[in-house]
Design a protein around this motif. Structure first.
Motif, PDB file in Angstrom:
ATOM      1  N   ALA A  42      38.694 106.430  27.237  1.00 39.77           N
ATOM      2  CA  ALA A  42      38.136 105.325  28.024  1.00 39.77           C
ATOM      3  C   ALA A  42      38.913 105.137  29.319  1.00 39.77           C
ATOM      4  CB  ALA A  42      38.157 104.046  27.198  1.00 39.77           C
ATOM      5  N   SER A  43      40.236 105.245  29.223  1.00 38.57           N
ATOM      6  CA  SER A  43      41.076 105.094  30.410  1.00 38.57           C
ATOM      7  C   SER A  43      40.811 106.199  31.413  1.00 38.57           C
ATOM      8  CB  SER A  43      42.549 105.109  29.994  1.00 38.57           C
ATOM      9  OG  SER A  43      43.386 105.042  31.123  1.00 38.57           O
ATOM     10  N   THR A  87      36.158 108.943  39.132  1.00 39.22           N
ATOM     11  CA  THR A  87      35.663 108.844  40.499  1.00 39.22           C
ATOM     12  C   THR A  87      36.809 108.755  41.490  1.00 39.22           C
ATOM     13  OG1 THR A  87      33.640 107.749  39.747  1.00 39.22           O
ATOM     14  CG2 THR A  87      34.199 107.548  42.084  1.00 39.22           C
ATOM     15  N   LYS A 117      38.036 107.994  31.764  1.00 41.43           N
ATOM     16  CA  LYS A 117      36.694 107.862  32.342  1.00 41.43           C
ATOM     17  C   LYS A 117      36.695 106.893  33.513  1.00 41.43           C
ATOM     18  CE  LYS A 117      33.895 108.982  28.262  1.00 41.43           C
ATOM     19  NZ  LYS A 117      32.958 108.464  27.242  1.00 41.43           N
ATOM     20  N   GLU A 118      37.509 105.855  33.441  1.00 42.15           N
ATOM     21  CA  GLU A 118      37.549 104.848  34.507  1.00 42.15           C
ATOM     22  C   GLU A 118      38.141 105.395  35.803  1.00 42.15           C
ATOM     23  OE1 GLU A 118      39.672 101.523  33.036  1.00 42.15           O
ATOM     24  OE2 GLU A 118      38.119 100.912  31.594  1.00 42.15           O
ATOM     25  N   THR A 119      38.910 106.479  35.684  1.00 39.96           N
ATOM     26  CA  THR A 119      39.597 106.993  36.874  1.00 39.96           C
ATOM     27  C   THR A 119      38.939 108.238  37.468  1.00 39.96           C
ATOM     28  OG1 THR A 119      41.079 108.395  35.535  1.00 39.96           O
ATOM     29  CG2 THR A 119      41.794 106.124  35.978  1.00 39.96           C
TER      30      THR A 119
END
Length: 492
Positions: A33-34, A40, A36-38
Motif C-alpha cells: 500500500a505504501s 506516480t 502504490k502511493e509513491t
C-alpha cells in the motif's frame, strides 16, 4: 515467498489504463500500500523497459527493490514476450550486481522459461578489445526465479531449452560483433568447428581449391578480390528418429566493401555484420542438435569477403554458378545473392523437404520494414509457418510478395540472368533472383522455400532495448529453432 538474501528483488509493474499497476508480489499488504502511493511521484509508469531502483524493504531480504515495467496488459495476463523483454531490460540495468531475484507472476511453465531466456539474453556482453575495464560492469552472475511451478515436472526441460537457445543467440551475436580483422572466412570456419565441439554434428569445410575445382562460381567470384579466400561450411545434424529433412542456407560475407562498386564510407561502417545470416544458421543447427530434435538439418554457410582489388570481379563480368547457371554481374555490391545462389543449388541437390535461407541481403528491406522487422518471402506454406514460429519466439518478421513482373527485370543479354533488376521493391527483386536457384524435389516439384531478409534487425545501431543489445542481435536463431519444433509437433 520465503525471504531470500539477494542484491535485488524484482517485481513487475504493468502500464494500466489509469496508471501503473503492481502485479503479484511478495510484499506485505502494508508495504504494498505504501509503495502504490509513491509510484506516480517516483515516475513509475509500468512501460516496457522501465527499470526503477528503490531501497530494499525488510520484507524482501534484498539490498534494493526493483520495479520493472512489462508494458500494457489485459487484465493480469502478461505475455511471454513481455516477461522475456522485462527480464532482459532488468538484467542490463542491474549489471554490476551478483544475485537478482525475480518475484513476478508466472502462471505457466512457459512464463518461467521466458523469464529465464530473457535474463540470459539481457545479460549478454561482448568481450570487447578495450585495454581498460574502467567503468565496465560485469553481468549479473546468479538469477533466481520464484514461482509456484518450481516442482512442475516439465520445468527442467523448459529451462534447459531456454539455456540452449539463449546460448545459440549469444554465440551468434559474438560472431557478428567480431571485427573483420579477426573474423574472416578461414577463422569463421574455425569458429564453426569450435562451437560444434561436443555436439552430434558433422562439419565439412570446402576451401578455395575445392570450391574452384567443383565450380562454386558465385562464392569464388565474390571472394576473388580478397587476400582472404572464401569458404563453404556444411553443418549436418541427423537424427535416427527424423520426421523431416530441412536445409538452412546463410549469407556469410565477413566484410562487405561493395567490391568494385564500392560503398560510401558511411555505408561500410556496419558491414562486419554481413555474415549474420550464416552465423544464425550455424547456431540454429547447433541448437537443434543440442536439443536432440527428431529432424535432419543441414546448414550451408556461404562465407566470403567482398573487397576491391586488381583481382576482384567487375561490373559486366559473367559468373558460372554452382550447377551451371550463368549470371552477369552488373553491381558487385549485390554480392550476397551470388554466394547464396551457390548454397541454394547445393542444398537443393540433397532433396530436402524445405529450404530456408537467411541473409542480410538488401538495404531495401530496411526501407520497407525498418530496423526491427525482417521480411520473409517464398512459398506461402513456409512463410506462414515461419511467421507463426517468429511470433511464438518473440521475433518480428513480415511476409512480402514475389511479384511476377520483377523477374523480367533480371534478364541479361549475355547470360541467363543479371544480379540486379528493378530497383523499387529491391528486397523482393533479390528474393526473385534467389528463387531461380531453388531446385526440384525427387518427384519433380519445386522444393518448398522461404527467404528471410534480416538486413535491419540483425544489427542494432541504436540504444539497447529489452533483451536486445547494441550491435549484433542474433536475429532469426529463435525463429529457426521454433520453426523446427513446430515441424516436429505437426508430425506427431
Amino acid at each position: 515467498m520465503a525471504k531470500a538474501s539477494s542484491d535485488a528483488l524484482v517485481i513487475a509493474v504493468a502500464k494500466g489504463a489509469n496508471g501503473p499497476v503492481i502485479l503479484d508480489s511478495p510484499l506485505s499488504p502494508a508495504a504494498l500500500a505504501s509503495l502504490k502511493e509513491t509510484l506516480t511521484a517516483l515516475g513509475v509508469t509500468g512501460a516496457a523497459d522501465q527499470v526503477v531502483r528503490l531501497p530494499g524493504h525488510p520484507d524482501t531480504g534484498a539490498t534494493i527493490l526493483v520495479l520493472a515495467g512489462v508494458g500494457p496488459v489485459k487484465g493480469t495476463a502478461v505475455t511471454e514476450e513481455a516477461l522475456r523483454r522485462m527480464a532482459g531490460a532488468t538484467l542490463r540495468a542491474l549489471a554490476g550486481l551478483k544475485h537478482v531475484v525475480f518475484a513476478v507472476p508466472t502462471t505457466t511453465v512457459s512464463h518461467v522459461a521466458a523469464l529465464a531466456e530473457g535474463a540470459a539474453l539481457g545479460s549478454y556482453q561482448f568481450a570487447s578489445m578495450h585495454t581498460s575495464a574502467s567503468g565496465r560492469k560485469l553481468p549479473v552472475s546468479k538469477v533466481t526465479i520464484h514461482s509456484t511451478l518450481a516442482k512442475d515436472p516439465e520445468l527442467a526441460a523448459a529451462l534447459e531449452r531456454s539455456s540452449i537457445v539463449a546460448k545459440a543467440v549469444n554465440a551468434t551475436r559474438t560472431l557478428v560483433n567480431e571485427p573483420p580483422s579477426t573474423l574472416y572466412p578461414a577463422t569463421f570456419a574455425d569458429a564453426a568447428r569450435e562451437l560444434s565441439k561436443g555436439l552430434p554434428v558433422k562439419l565439412t569445410v570446402l576451401d578455395e581449391k575445392r570450391l574452384l575445382k567443383e565450380g562454386w562460381g558465385g562464392i569464388m567470384g565474390v571472394g576473388q578480390g580478397s587476400s582472404r579466400p572464401p569458404r563453404m561450411v556444411k553443418v549436418e545434424y541427423k537424427s535416427e528418429r527424423a520426421v523431416a529433412n530441412l536445409a538452412f542456407v546463410g549469407k556469410g560475407i565477413t566484410f562487405d566493401s561493395g567490391g568494385i562498386s564500392i560503398k560510401p564510407g558511411a555505408g561500410m561502417v556496419t558491414m562486419k555484420c554481413d555474415m549474420a545470416g550464416a552465423a544464425a544458421v550455424l547456431n540454429a543447427v547447433l541448437a537443434v542438435a543440442a536439443l536432440g530434435l527428431p529432424v535432419n538439418v543441414t546448414g550451408w554457410l556461404c562465407i566470403a569477403e567482398n573487397m576491391p582489388s586488381g583481382t576482384a570481379i567487375r561490373p559486366s563480368d559473367v559468373l558460372t554458378m554452382f550447377g551451371g547457371k550463368t549470371v552477369e554481374v552488373l553491381n558487385t555490391d549485390a554480392e550476397g545473392r551470388l554466394v547464396m545462389a551457390d548454397g541454394l543449388v547445393a542444398a537443393s541437390a540433397e532433396f530436402p523437404d524445405v529450404i530456408i535461407d537467411v541473409a542480410t541481403l538488401t538495404g531495401a528491406q530496411v526501407m520497407a520494414l525498418g530496423h526491427r522487422t525482417a521480411g520473409v518471402m517464398g512459398d506461402e506454406g513456409v512463410t506462414a509457418a515461419l511467421k507463426a514460429a517468429a511470433d511464438r519466439a518473440g521475433e518480428l518478421i513480415w511476409p512480402m510478395p514475389l511479384p511476377e513482373e520483377l523477374r523480367p527485370s533480371l534478364d541479361s543479354p549475355v547470360a541467363d540472368m543479371a544480379n540486379i533488376g528493378e530497383r523499387m521493391g529491391g528486397m523482393m527483386t533479390a528474393a526473385v533472383f534467389l528463387q531461380e536457384f531453388i531446385g526440384k524435389s525427387k518427384d519433380g516439384e519445386t522444393i518448398p522455400w522461404a527467404h528471410l531478409d534480416i538486413a535491419g534487425p540483425a544489427f542494432n545501431e541504436s540504444a539497447p532495448y529489452g533483451y536486445t543489445p547494441k550491435q549484433g542481435t542474433g536475429m532469426s536463431v529463435r525463429t529457426l529453432v521454433a520453426y523446427v519444433e513446430d515441424v516436429v509437433a505437426r508430425s506427431a
